[in-house]
Design a protein around this motif. Structure first.
Motif, PDB file in Angstrom:
ATOM      1  N   LEU A 172       4.528   6.471  40.771  1.00  0.00           N
ATOM      2  CA  LEU A 172       5.744   5.889  41.357  1.00  0.00           C
ATOM      3  C   LEU A 172       6.957   6.752  41.004  1.00  0.00           C
ATOM      4  N   ILE A 173       6.952   7.287  39.794  1.00  0.00           N
ATOM      5  CA  ILE A 173       8.061   8.167  39.380  1.00  0.00           C
ATOM      6  C   ILE A 173       8.076   9.417  40.266  1.00  0.00           C
ATOM      7  N   GLU A 174       6.904   9.961  40.488  1.00  0.00           N
ATOM      8  CA  GLU A 174       6.809  11.167  41.324  1.00  0.00           C
ATOM      9  C   GLU A 174       7.298  10.872  42.747  1.00  0.00           C
ATOM     10  N   ALA A 175       6.884   9.706  43.279  1.00  0.00           N
ATOM     11  CA  ALA A 175       7.264   9.357  44.660  1.00  0.00           C
ATOM     12  C   ALA A 175       8.775   9.222  44.789  1.00  0.00           C
ATOM     13  N   ILE A 176       9.395   8.542  43.824  1.00  0.00           N
ATOM     14  CA  ILE A 176      10.844   8.305  43.956  1.00  0.00           C
ATOM     15  C   ILE A 176      11.612   9.600  43.716  1.00  0.00           C
ATOM     16  N   LYS A 177      11.117  10.430  42.805  1.00  0.00           N
ATOM     17  CA  LYS A 177      11.806  11.710  42.537  1.00  0.00           C
ATOM     18  C   LYS A 177      11.752  12.609  43.766  1.00  0.00           C
ATOM     19  N   THR A 178      10.571  12.716  44.355  1.00  0.00           N
ATOM     20  CA  THR A 178      10.407  13.589  45.516  1.00  0.00           C
ATOM     21  C   THR A 178      11.319  13.136  46.658  1.00  0.00           C
ATOM     22  N   GLN A 179      11.347  11.805  46.893  1.00  0.00           N
ATOM     23  CA  GLN A 179      12.189  11.307  47.988  1.00  0.00           C
ATOM     24  C   GLN A 179      13.671  11.458  47.648  1.00  0.00           C
ATOM     25  N   ALA A 180      14.013  11.219  46.365  1.00  0.00           N
ATOM     26  CA  ALA A 180      15.426  11.295  45.954  1.00  0.00           C
ATOM     27  C   ALA A 180      15.999  12.691  46.185  1.00  0.00           C
ATOM     28  N   GLU A 181      15.146  13.690  46.083  1.00  0.00           N
ATOM     29  CA  GLU A 181      15.635  15.061  46.287  1.00  0.00           C
ATOM     30  C   GLU A 181      15.788  15.406  47.766  1.00  0.00           C
ATOM     31  N   LYS A 182      15.229  14.535  48.644  1.00  0.00           N
ATOM     32  CA  LYS A 182      15.328  14.827  50.086  1.00  0.00           C
ATOM     33  C   LYS A 182      16.417  13.980  50.754  1.00  0.00           C
ATOM     34  N   LEU A 183      16.267  12.665  50.694  1.00  0.00           N
ATOM     35  CA  LEU A 183      17.171  11.756  51.425  1.00  0.00           C
ATOM     36  C   LEU A 183      17.028  10.361  50.832  1.00  0.00           C
ATOM     37  N   TRP A 184      18.158   9.704  50.508  1.00  0.00           N
ATOM     38  CA  TRP A 184      18.078   8.353  49.930  1.00  0.00           C
ATOM     39  C   TRP A 184      18.128   7.287  50.998  1.00  0.00           C
ATOM     40  N   HIS A 185      19.230   7.330  51.745  1.00  0.00           N
ATOM     41  CA  HIS A 185      19.474   6.260  52.711  1.00  0.00           C
ATOM     42  C   HIS A 185      19.729   6.879  54.067  1.00  0.00           C
ATOM     43  N   ILE A 186      19.120   6.313  55.079  1.00  0.00           N
ATOM     44  CA  ILE A 186      19.452   6.719  56.447  1.00  0.00           C
ATOM     45  C   ILE A 186      19.522   5.419  57.244  1.00  0.00           C
ATOM     46  N   SER A 187      20.498   5.315  58.093  1.00  0.00           N
ATOM     47  CA  SER A 187      20.706   4.043  58.787  1.00  0.00           C
ATOM     48  C   SER A 187      19.553   3.728  59.738  1.00  0.00           C
ATOM     49  N   ASN A 188      19.396   2.444  59.996  1.00  0.00           N
ATOM     50  CA  ASN A 188      18.419   2.012  60.996  1.00  0.00           C
ATOM     51  C   ASN A 188      18.894   2.315  62.426  1.00  0.00           C
ATOM     52  N   LEU A 189      20.026   3.019  62.524  1.00  0.00           N
ATOM     53  CA  LEU A 189      20.449   3.552  63.829  1.00  0.00           C
ATOM     54  C   LEU A 189      19.487   4.637  64.297  1.00  0.00           C
ATOM     55  N   PHE A 190      18.801   5.255  63.306  1.00  0.00           N
ATOM     56  CA  PHE A 190      17.981   6.434  63.616  1.00  0.00           C
ATOM     57  C   PHE A 190      16.497   6.167  63.423  1.00  0.00           C
ATOM     58  N   GLU A 191      15.701   7.059  63.967  1.00  0.00           N
ATOM     59  CA  GLU A 191      14.240   6.912  63.845  1.00  0.00           C
ATOM     60  C   GLU A 191      13.815   6.960  62.387  1.00  0.00           C
ATOM     61  N   SER A 192      12.729   6.254  62.084  1.00  0.00           N
ATOM     62  CA  SER A 192      12.242   6.291  60.709  1.00  0.00           C
ATOM     63  C   SER A 192      10.718   6.384  60.693  1.00  0.00           C
ATOM     64  N   PRO A 193      10.195   7.614  60.810  1.00  0.00           N
ATOM     65  CA  PRO A 193       8.735   7.756  60.720  1.00  0.00           C
ATOM     66  C   PRO A 193       8.211   7.263  59.376  1.00  0.00           C
ATOM     67  N   GLU A 194       9.069   7.316  58.339  1.00  0.00           N
ATOM     68  CA  GLU A 194       8.639   6.845  57.011  1.00  0.00           C
ATOM     69  C   GLU A 194       8.362   5.339  57.060  1.00  0.00           C
ATOM     70  N   GLN A 195       9.339   4.568  57.627  1.00  0.00           N
ATOM     71  CA  GLN A 195       9.120   3.116  57.770  1.00  0.00           C
ATOM     72  C   GLN A 195       7.903   2.852  58.662  1.00  0.00           C
ATOM     73  N   GLU A 196       7.799   3.641  59.731  1.00  0.00           N
ATOM     74  CA  GLU A 196       6.683   3.417  60.675  1.00  0.00           C
ATOM     75  C   GLU A 196       5.343   3.591  59.989  1.00  0.00           C
ATOM     76  N   SER A 197       5.247   4.615  59.123  1.00  0.00           N
ATOM     77  CA  SER A 197       3.925   4.843  58.529  1.00  0.00           C
ATOM     78  C   SER A 197       3.594   3.751  57.513  1.00  0.00           C
ATOM     79  N   LEU A 198       4.588   3.249  56.750  1.00  0.00           N
ATOM     80  CA  LEU A 198       4.297   2.138  55.828  1.00  0.00           C
ATOM     81  C   LEU A 198       3.944   0.883  56.627  1.00  0.00           C
TER      82      LEU A 198
END
Ligand SMILES: Cc1ncc(COP(=O)(O)O)c(C=O)c1O
Length: 399
Positions: free
Chosen positions: A55-81
């Motif tokens: 879980l630490i690895e997952a949050i660190k990896t994502q934190a270095e890329k992007l934290w928050h993006i509005s639901n105005l935009f596409e979210s393949p991450e949400q789609e895959s979960l």
């Protein structure tokens, strides 16, 4: 001039005099350096315990890329979960939010809107059950129906009808032309670990089908492996139309979800619901890692096995100390010990043995250890519980 320092937080929680500064697996370490065996998991949240490396690895990896993006935009991450949650459940659609109460709000709106678009706008009533707990927003306290949560907060949100737990006659009587849905927790968590009997859930499903009602299961506490299945409804031969999740879903990161069938969710079109933070990328990344582990072939068997050990051990403590414990209830790693003395005395005695527990309704003390707990840690926990109960039994006899 003297400065008066008042405690700056809302006084809404009766906090225990304990401060934890570090967690590790199933252990919490206090500011005084004491190790506590945590049988609460942050009230069924930290399913993989504390500081899990994945879980630490997952949050660190994502934190270095992007934290928050509005639901105005596409979210393949949400789609895959969402796709993973659907592939492992009854559902076809998912709405991500931040908490259990928000997941319930989405469920209420989904049920009401479903009937509205079928041309039945008056069908908005949702039937709930005595002892239920669905959250602390105005709608969820109305759904929970408990006086202690409703008192002082103005008119109760309308559209929630409550019937006694497991009373078929009262339920049938409550169903009318305005009923939209039935909402139930497969096991009442806050309500004292009361399990809805298998036959009752089957009857509920049948009643819903016969009356064109939606069946909503609140799995905020029971979901994500807590009972030894990914969802508690899998123990029964039924499927809901809508299901709410939170707690374990984010493994400690705030994340909730409302799952629904294609048909139930059909009326939730653009603009009908929304959230700024729901489906936050950090939460989604952590949740994907939670699922990676929980869906490993043997993980849920492990939970069932540990649950059985815990249950057997608690039953044996009950047999030795019936003066303090009168029943053991629950499934998997969601166990409750009904007490004959005030639950707070039991919780304090357990704290004194450095094992953490949480109260529930009907004078129940709840044990919700992280699902990664080992057999050795279960036995250590049982040993500490027995010591606390033996002490209470002894002091009780002297009274
Ligand atoms: C069954 C159930 N539903 C809903 C909720 C509310 O969740 P939250 O506190 O995240 O709003 C809880 C919280 O304990 C719960 O146990």
């Amino acid at each position: 001039m003297n400065t008066i320092h008042t405690q700056p937080l809302y006084n809404t929680f009766a906090r225990r005099n304990l401060h934890f500064t570090q967690g590790n697996g199933v252990w919490l370490i206090s500011d005084k350096g004491q190790n506590y065996l945590d049988f609460t998991s942050g009230i069924a949240v930290n399913v993989l315990g504390y500081t899990h490396p994945k879980l630490i690895e997952a949050i660190k990896t994502q934190a270095e890329k992007l934290w928050h993006i509005s639901n105005l935009f596409e979210s393949p991450e949400q789609e895959s979960l969402a796709a993973r949650l659907c592939a492992n459940s009854f559902a076809d659609k998912v709405f991500f939010c931040n908490s259990g109460a928000e997941a319930l709000e989405c469920a209420f709106k989904t049920a009401r809107r479903y009937h509205y678009t079928l041309g039945q706008p008056k069908r908005f009533e949702i039937i709930t059950f005595e002892g239920a707990f669905h959250g602390r927003t105005l709608a969820t306290i109305a759904a929970s129906g408990q006086k202690k949560y409703l008192e002082g907060f103005g008119p109760k949100v309308c559209g929630f009808i409550q019937v006694p737990f497991d009373d078929e006659k009262a339920l049938r009587h409550a169903i009318n032309k305005n009923t939209a849905a039935i909402l139930i927790e497969p096991i009442q968590g806050e309500g004292g670990l009361r399990t809805v009997p298998y036959e009752t859930l089957k009857k509920l499903r049948k009643l819903c089908d016969e009356n064109q009602l939606l069946l909503i299961l609140d799995e905020v506490q029971t979901g994500i492996g807590r009972t030894g299945k990914l969802f508690a409804y899998e123990w029964n031969d039924i499927m809901p139309d809508i299901l709410t999740l939170a707690k374990g879903l984010g493994g400690g990161f705030p994340l909730g979800a409302c799952l629904a069938t294609e048909q139930a969710a059909k009326a939730m079109t653009p603009g009908t619901h929304g959230t700024t933070f729901g489906g936050n990328l950090l939460g989604i990344a952590v949740s994907n890692s939670v699922l990676d582990i929980i869906l490993e072939p043997d993980f849920l068997n492990h939970v069932q096995h540990m649950g059985n050990k815990l249950q057997q051990g608690l039953l044996s403590i009950l047999n030795t100390y019936p003066d303090i414990i009168c029943a053991i209830q629950g499934i998997g790693l969601m166990m409750g010990m009904q007490c004959t003395i005030p639950q707070n005395e039991v919780i304090t005695a357990l704290d004194n043995e450095y094992i953490l527990s949480v109260g529930a309704g009907h004078n129940v003390v709840r044990f919700l250890p992280p699902l990664i707990i080992t057999e050795e840690e279960i036995y250590e926990g049982l040993h500490r519980i027995e010591k606390a109960i033996a002490y209470l039994s002894q002091t009780n006899k002297k009274k």
